[in-house]
Motif scaffolding. Structure first.
Motif, mmCIF file in Angstrom:
data_model
loop_
_atom_site.group_PDB
_atom_site.id
_atom_site.type_symbol
_atom_site.label_atom_id
_atom_site.label_comp_id
_atom_site.label_asym_id
_atom_site.label_seq_id
_atom_site.Cartn_x
_atom_site.Cartn_y
_atom_site.Cartn_z
ATOM 1 N N HIS A 146 42.057 41.530 45.653
ATOM 2 C CA HIS A 146 40.641 41.375 45.550
ATOM 3 C C HIS A 146 40.203 39.946 45.443
ATOM 4 N N VAL A 147 39.166 39.265 45.735
ATOM 5 C CA VAL A 147 38.440 38.277 45.286
ATOM 6 C C VAL A 147 38.676 38.110 43.620
ATOM 7 N N GLY A 148 39.121 36.990 43.205
ATOM 8 C CA GLY A 148 39.034 36.722 41.763
ATOM 9 C C GLY A 148 40.137 37.681 41.073
ATOM 10 N N ASP A 149 41.152 37.998 41.720
ATOM 11 C CA ASP A 149 42.411 38.859 41.181
ATOM 12 C C ASP A 149 43.040 37.431 40.485
ATOM 13 N N GLN A 150 44.150 37.732 39.597
ATOM 14 C CA GLN A 150 44.760 36.820 38.859
ATOM 15 C C GLN A 150 46.302 37.103 39.387
ATOM 16 N N ILE A 151 47.007 36.218 39.607
ATOM 17 C CA ILE A 151 48.360 36.181 40.001
ATOM 18 C C ILE A 151 49.307 35.337 39.023
ATOM 19 N N ARG A 152 50.151 36.061 38.436
ATOM 20 C CA ARG A 152 51.067 35.442 37.525
ATOM 21 C C ARG A 152 52.470 35.277 37.965
ATOM 22 N N CYS A 153 53.026 34.071 38.214
ATOM 23 C CA CYS A 153 54.357 33.767 38.597
ATOM 24 C C CYS A 153 54.898 32.775 37.661
ATOM 25 N N GLY A 154 55.856 33.426 36.730
ATOM 26 C CA GLY A 154 56.266 32.481 35.470
ATOM 27 C C GLY A 154 55.350 32.127 34.863
ATOM 28 N N GLN A 155 55.163 30.764 34.628
ATOM 29 C CA GLN A 155 54.380 30.254 33.496
ATOM 30 C C GLN A 155 52.959 29.956 34.398
ATOM 31 N N THR A 156 52.937 30.107 35.681
ATOM 32 C CA THR A 156 51.856 29.593 36.485
ATOM 33 C C THR A 156 51.018 30.752 36.827
ATOM 34 N N LEU A 157 49.567 30.404 36.754
ATOM 35 C CA LEU A 157 48.472 31.567 36.902
ATOM 36 C C LEU A 157 47.805 31.260 37.949
ATOM 37 N N LEU A 158 47.613 31.854 38.942
ATOM 38 C CA LEU A 158 46.740 31.734 40.160
ATOM 39 C C LEU A 158 45.657 32.583 40.315
ATOM 40 N N VAL A 159 44.591 32.179 40.920
ATOM 41 C CA VAL A 159 43.499 32.896 41.142
ATOM 42 C C VAL A 159 43.225 33.142 42.910
ATOM 43 N N PHE A 160 43.173 34.263 43.201
ATOM 44 C CA PHE A 160 42.862 34.680 44.603
ATOM 45 C C PHE A 160 41.468 34.559 45.036
ATOM 46 N N GLY A 161 41.145 33.601 46.132
ATOM 47 C CA GLY A 161 39.821 33.435 46.719
ATOM 48 C C GLY A 161 39.050 32.367 45.986
ATOM 49 N N GLY A 162 39.380 31.537 45.089
ATOM 50 C CA GLY A 162 38.835 30.466 44.757
ATOM 51 C C GLY A 162 38.416 29.482 45.581
ATOM 52 N N PRO A 163 37.301 28.951 45.462
ATOM 53 C CA PRO A 163 36.580 28.087 46.609
ATOM 54 C C PRO A 163 37.110 26.742 46.617
ATOM 55 N N MET A 164 37.120 26.390 47.932
ATOM 56 C CA MET A 164 37.847 24.886 48.382
ATOM 57 C C MET A 164 37.028 23.978 47.690
ATOM 58 N N PRO A 165 37.645 22.698 47.408
ATOM 59 C CA PRO A 165 37.019 21.635 46.520
ATOM 60 C C PRO A 165 36.183 20.973 47.754
ATOM 61 N N HIS A 166 35.135 20.560 47.167
ATOM 62 C CA HIS A 166 34.141 19.897 48.121
ATOM 63 C C HIS A 166 33.501 20.579 49.261
ATOM 64 N N ALA A 167 33.465 22.078 48.968
ATOM 65 C CA ALA A 167 33.115 22.754 50.289
ATOM 66 C C ALA A 167 32.342 23.749 49.426
ATOM 67 N N PRO A 168 31.305 24.394 50.182
ATOM 68 C CA PRO A 168 30.694 25.710 49.720
ATOM 69 C C PRO A 168 31.543 26.803 49.471
ATOM 70 N N PRO A 169 31.127 27.266 48.360
ATOM 71 C CA PRO A 169 32.012 28.604 48.201
ATOM 72 C C PRO A 169 32.066 29.793 49.056
ATOM 73 N N MET A 170 33.157 30.022 49.619
ATOM 74 C CA MET A 170 33.317 30.952 50.683
ATOM 75 C C MET A 170 34.434 31.948 50.532
ATOM 76 N N ASP A 171 34.408 32.866 50.972
ATOM 77 C CA ASP A 171 35.583 34.050 51.143
ATOM 78 C C ASP A 171 35.309 35.360 52.035
ATOM 79 N N VAL A 172 36.411 35.795 52.385
ATOM 80 C CA VAL A 172 36.175 36.833 53.598
ATOM 81 C C VAL A 172 36.177 38.220 52.926
ATOM 82 N N ASP A 173 35.321 38.828 53.778
ATOM 83 C CA ASP A 173 34.917 40.330 53.320
ATOM 84 C C ASP A 173 36.230 41.399 53.734
#
Length: 541
Positions: free
Chosen positions: A78-105
């Motif tokens: 789901h948008v906003g979910d956090q994924i941890r792999c080792g010591q790296t933390l990722l966020v699914f659905g974060g906005p692209m830089p220099h672009a309006p915030p978008m995501d898919v439904d």
């Protein structure tokens, strides 16, 4: 277009668009190649099916965690979910830089906004110290540490909520802020609110979308939502549109087992004023607030239990004493009734003082119970303490005469003082009654004296008797509630009430006693409002 943003780890700050229907995460990943040495070469796979994204662990050494829970089979993202792999933390659905915030439904269509980030309300994902976090992480920990220390001593929920609101406005830019707690029926109760414009909340309902709150409470995550007016998940919430909320942070106030409420701040500015770090910080504050709320609730529950226990103790302590008084009343009433039936008026008249005395005893018990059980609202007026003492002596004289006790007064001139005459009357009458009970009939003597020191502006009242005195082991307990040295004749209320009244007048009460040489109680009262009297001498064995 969906994306993955790295918010913690060696590759922090990278944002990768998910253009294809599948992406590999790992040190040899084709799309999400990470330099984190704790990540496996082929760590996890992202895949899209019918517009929905899933993540699957590929047998990595350290595991893949979704919102702090280790996954063992493909899990939907789901948008906003956090994924941890080792010591790296990722966020699914974060906005692209220099672009309006978008995501898919869910159907693959585009939303005009998204949950930019979410943080699970647990210690692992809220504060994770890493070398690259640097001074910012240290500052965050210091804020949380100071906040925890500050609220640990608060015992009122509304005062706690106000402190939370003050800190929140100090940490993040906001036009509005609210602290809400769930009531016993599941209703949200506003405990504190703040508007950047002092008059912004006058007469207006709280501008909070229940749909945003439901998302926070259901998933137990802190949410940073940008341009919430257009988010389809939140579009049903009228307040989002009515108040033009464009950016909001809403975090759970999470206790040990459940969500107790939420902290919500929002702004209607064109640019999103909030960062993921601010979301993490407010989520941590929400967790600390939850613990503080539970501490307050435990304290209030303990106070309630103590009051119930005190009521039970009071009933147990007083029932036997009141029963003895009622038995004496019943016996006196029987004698009067029999005398009246026989036409013996003289006998009935001689028995009446017994009834009268026991009625007075019940009256004293009830007054003491009322005086001790609730705060007394003082009615201050100009009082001459000698007049109060004379009234007490007048009431005590019949009992003294009946038992052949000498009642001596030595009252010097006193200036009028601001005092509650009713409270002082009860306190001095208790001391006088105790002194009469402490001496032997036909041998006892009780002295009540007053004096005034013009240098210290202190009035002193002493009540002395030539009774048996108080044993040293009892002196430290004589002011305790329900502690009495008079056996069945005492309730243990009189001295406790007397000390309470004296303290309410900023005065002190001390006792000087020893076996075989009687007892003297000394009360010192200030003659001016607002001043306090030094404790002076304590009891002397």
């Amino acid at each position: 277009m969906a994306s993955i943003e790295v918010i913690q780890g060696p590759d922090k700050g990278r944002t990768i668009p998910l253009r294809d229907s599948e992406a590999l995460i790992g040190r040899e990943g084709d799309t999400l190649r990470l330099s984190d040495s704790t990540v496996s070469r082929r760590h996890a796979r992202l895949s899209r099916e019918k517009g929905r994204w899933f993540i699957e662990d590929l047998g990595s050494a350290n595991g893949t965690f979704l919102n702090s829970a280790r996954i063992t089979r493909p899990a939907r993202l789901h948008v906003g979910d956090q994924i941890r792999c080792g010591q790296t933390l990722l966020v699914f659905g974060g906005p692209m830089p220099h672009a309006p915030p978008m995501d898919v439904d869910e159907n693959g269509g585009f939303l005009e906004t998204t949950i930019r980030a979410s943080v699970p309300a647990n210690d692992d994902s809220v504060i994770i110290p890493t070398p690259e976090a640097g001074a910012e992480a240290i500052g965050t920990l210091r804020v949380i540490y100071d906040f925890a220390n500050e609220v640990s001593s608060l015992l009122d929920l509304r005062q706690l909520a106000e402190r939370v609101m003050n800190l929140t406005f100090d940490l993040v830019p906001a036009e509005r802020g609210f602290v809400l707690l769930f009531g016993p029926e599941g209703e949200l109760i506003p405990m504190a609110s703040r508007y950047h414009d002092e008059g912004g909340g006058d007469g207006k309902p709280l501008p909070i979308s229940r749909t945003i709150i439901n998302e926070v409470v259901t998933r137990q995550v802190g949410i940073h939502s940008y341009n919430a007016m257009h988010d389809k998940r939140f579009s049903a919430g009228e307040s989002v549109h009515d108040y033009g909320i464009r950016s909001a942070i809403c975090v759970p106030i999470k206790g040990r087992e459940k969500v107790l409420g939420v902290i919500h701040v929002d702004a209607s500015e064109g640019q999103d004023p909030y960062s993921t770090e601010q979301l993490r910080l407010l989520t941590a504050i929400g967790s600390q607030t939850g613990l503080a709320v539970e501490n307050v609730q435990l304290y209030q529950s303990a106070v309630k239990s103590e009051r119930l226990a005190a009521v039970g103790e009071t009933v147990a302590a007083l029932s036997h004493h009141i029963k003895n008084i009622l038995q004496a009343l019943g016996g006196g009433a029987d004698v009067v009734e029999r005398a009246l039936l026989e036409g013996n008026v003289d006998r009935a008249g001689s028995t009446w003082p017994i009834i009268r005395r026991n009625i007075d005893r019940i009256n004293i018990v009830i007054l003491n119970m009322l005086a001790y059980s609730k705060p007394r609202r003082q009615v201050l007026e100009s009082v001459n303490v000698n007049h109060v003492l004379n009234e007490c002596v007048e009431l005590a004289t019949p009992l003294a005469d009946e038992n052949g006790i000498a009642l001596i007064t030595d009252l010097n001139d006193l200036p009028p003082v601001p005092a509650d005459a009713g409270g002082l009357h009860q306190a001095f009458l208790n001391l006088l009654t105790n002194a009469l009970d402490a001496v032997r009939p036909q041998e006892g003597a009780v002295t009540i004296a007053s004096d005034f020191d013009p240098l210290t502006r202190v009035i002193t009242v002493r009540v002395s008797d030539n009774g048996a005195g108080i044993p040293p082991e009892e002196l430290d307990r004589i002011f305790e509630l329900f502690h009495t040295t008079k056996g069945a004749r005492g309730t243990g209320l009189g001295l406790a009430v007397t000390r309470k009244v004296v303290r309410e007048h900023n005065g002190t009460i001390t006792v000087d006693s020893a076996p075989g040489r009687g007892t003297t109680f000394t009360v010192r009262l200030p003659s001016r409002t607002g001043t306090q009297v030094s404790s002076g001498d304590t009891h002397t064995p």
